[in-house]
Design an enzyme around this catalytic site. Sequence first.
Site, PDB file in Angstrom:
ATOM      1  N   GLY A  14      17.199  -6.057  94.783  1.00 17.76           N
ATOM      2  CA  GLY A  14      17.570  -6.243  96.176  1.00 17.76           C
ATOM      3  C   GLY A  14      17.608  -7.703  96.565  1.00 17.76           C
ATOM      4  CG  HIS A  15      19.388 -10.801  93.922  1.00 18.11           C
ATOM      5  ND1 HIS A  15      20.025  -9.657  93.483  1.00 18.11           N
ATOM      6  CD2 HIS A  15      20.233 -11.825  93.653  1.00 18.11           C
ATOM      7  CE1 HIS A  15      21.198  -9.978  92.982  1.00 18.11           C
ATOM      8  NE2 HIS A  15      21.349 -11.296  93.068  1.00 18.11           N
TER       9      HIS A  15
ATOM     10  CB  VAL B 114      12.599  -8.642 102.093  1.00 19.09           C
ATOM     11  CG1 VAL B 114      11.261  -9.122 101.552  1.00 19.09           C
ATOM     12  CG2 VAL B 114      12.410  -8.087 103.496  1.00 19.09           C
TER      13      VAL B 114
ATOM     14  CE1 TYR C  21      13.316   2.883 103.938  1.00 19.91           C
ATOM     15  CE2 TYR C  21      11.590   2.384 105.537  1.00 19.91           C
ATOM     16  CZ  TYR C  21      12.420   1.995 104.504  1.00 19.91           C
ATOM     17  OH  TYR C  21      12.357   0.705 104.029  1.00 19.91           O
TER      18      TYR C  21
ATOM     19  N   PRO D 285       5.258  -4.472 105.032  1.00 21.89           N
ATOM     20  CG  PRO D 285       7.477  -5.092 104.679  1.00 21.89           C
ATOM     21  CD  PRO D 285       6.338  -4.348 104.043  1.00 21.89           C
TER      22      PRO D 285
ATOM     23  CD1 TRP E 268      20.837   3.324 122.543  1.00 20.65           C
ATOM     24  CD2 TRP E 268      19.756   4.637 121.101  1.00 20.65           C
ATOM     25  NE1 TRP E 268      21.780   4.115 121.924  1.00 20.65           N
ATOM     26  CE2 TRP E 268      21.146   4.931 121.032  1.00 20.65           C
ATOM     27  CE3 TRP E 268      18.882   5.328 120.276  1.00 20.65           C
ATOM     28  CZ2 TRP E 268      21.648   5.905 120.172  1.00 20.65           C
ATOM     29  CZ3 TRP E 268      19.396   6.296 119.415  1.00 20.65           C
ATOM     30  CH2 TRP E 268      20.759   6.589 119.374  1.00 20.65           C
TER      31      TRP E 268
ATOM     32  CG  ASP F 177      11.182   4.415 124.448  1.00 21.86           C
ATOM     33  OD1 ASP F 177      12.018   3.502 124.548  1.00 21.86           O
ATOM     34  OD2 ASP F 177      10.601   4.922 125.425  1.00 21.86           O
TER      35      ASP F 177
END
Length: 392
Positions: free
Chosen positions: A15-16, A20, A141, A168, A245, A353
């Site tokens: 994921g470079h 992140v 997720y 994180p 939203w 929310d």
Amino acid sequence: MRIVLDKNAKIYVAGHHGLVGSAIWNNLLRRGYNNLVGRSHKELDLTDQVAVKNFFDEEQPDAVVLAAAFVGGIMANMLYRADFIMMNMKIQCNVISEAYAHGVKKLLFLGSTCIYPKNAPQPMKEDCLLTSPLEYTNEEYAIAKIAGLKMCESYNLQYGTNYIAVMPTNLYGPNDNFHLENSHVMPAMMRKVYLAKLIHDGAWDKIAIDLNKRPVEGVTGDASKEDILKVLAKYGIENNKVTLWGTGTPLREFLWSEDMADASVHVLLNVNFSDIIGIEKYSSVHYGATTDGAVDRNHSAGRGGYIPSLGEIRNCHINVGTGKELTIRELSELVVKAVGFEGTVEFDASKPDGTMRKLIDVSKLHSLGWMHKVEIEDGVQKLFEWYQDSLQ
């Protein structure tokens, strides 16, 4: 045994190109780690088990940073529930299992603070994991990320590996995702405010540049003004007016992505599993040995059931954040200031929310020697400057 990665170590950053991953890549380079390996999604589909095995066969990395994930905001999480759990589980299973099969010395897994229960006590400590139900809108997720951190923890306990999971808080920064359909709250809000200002200013040349760079539902800057205004209105973007939203009252914590990268690399280079569980003898008692002196990876000395005195070992992940929070409405005020917007920001309370508060306890991270540097007021301005530069 403490594991040290020297400057020649080959480090694979999965994921470079992402928010992140790119920041971690650059942080490693600045520290003198130049033997880095990266593959784009087109070059390597991490959900393809055979392709991942072939990659590890070829590259044989010493360390792995797993920053690749299938991500998005509330809308994307609600629309693509099956994708969010399945894609992330495939990525994690493939990379972690092949890292073990190829003798990777250290692995850093990046998760998210959405792993914590919806009504967890605030600020959220690592130990509140799995104590009550998750927030429904991002449940899939969260479950995938919980599985990922448990994979790291379980490999460490069974096989004596050094796989560390960091969680994180909400991240923002260079290379952020500003696509309105699936981006996180801050970049989506920032782009909406910016486009509403451009509409009011009649700056259609800049609107065209923005939409050509990041089309919205296939609509580019070449479309008619009518079509552009129509599609933007679906996302609450009008002439000098933005509708967001929710109620604006949820509290959120935000961390600059380059701070997150620095924390991640600090953990990768300086923290071992024994440091996290606070038991030095975990690393001093070696694996069970076979008669020829080889390692028997089926009998780790660190497993709770193997050494009763260690007891139950869980929640070995590390929260990464600032320990500070602000409301979504307060965030919108910072964005308005950064963009120079003089219009109206409204909130649609009929929309969800999400979790009302998500503040994490970062005392474990601080005890391991790291604290954040960029405060939110400066970070919002820095992000808008990066976004403008990305349109050049």
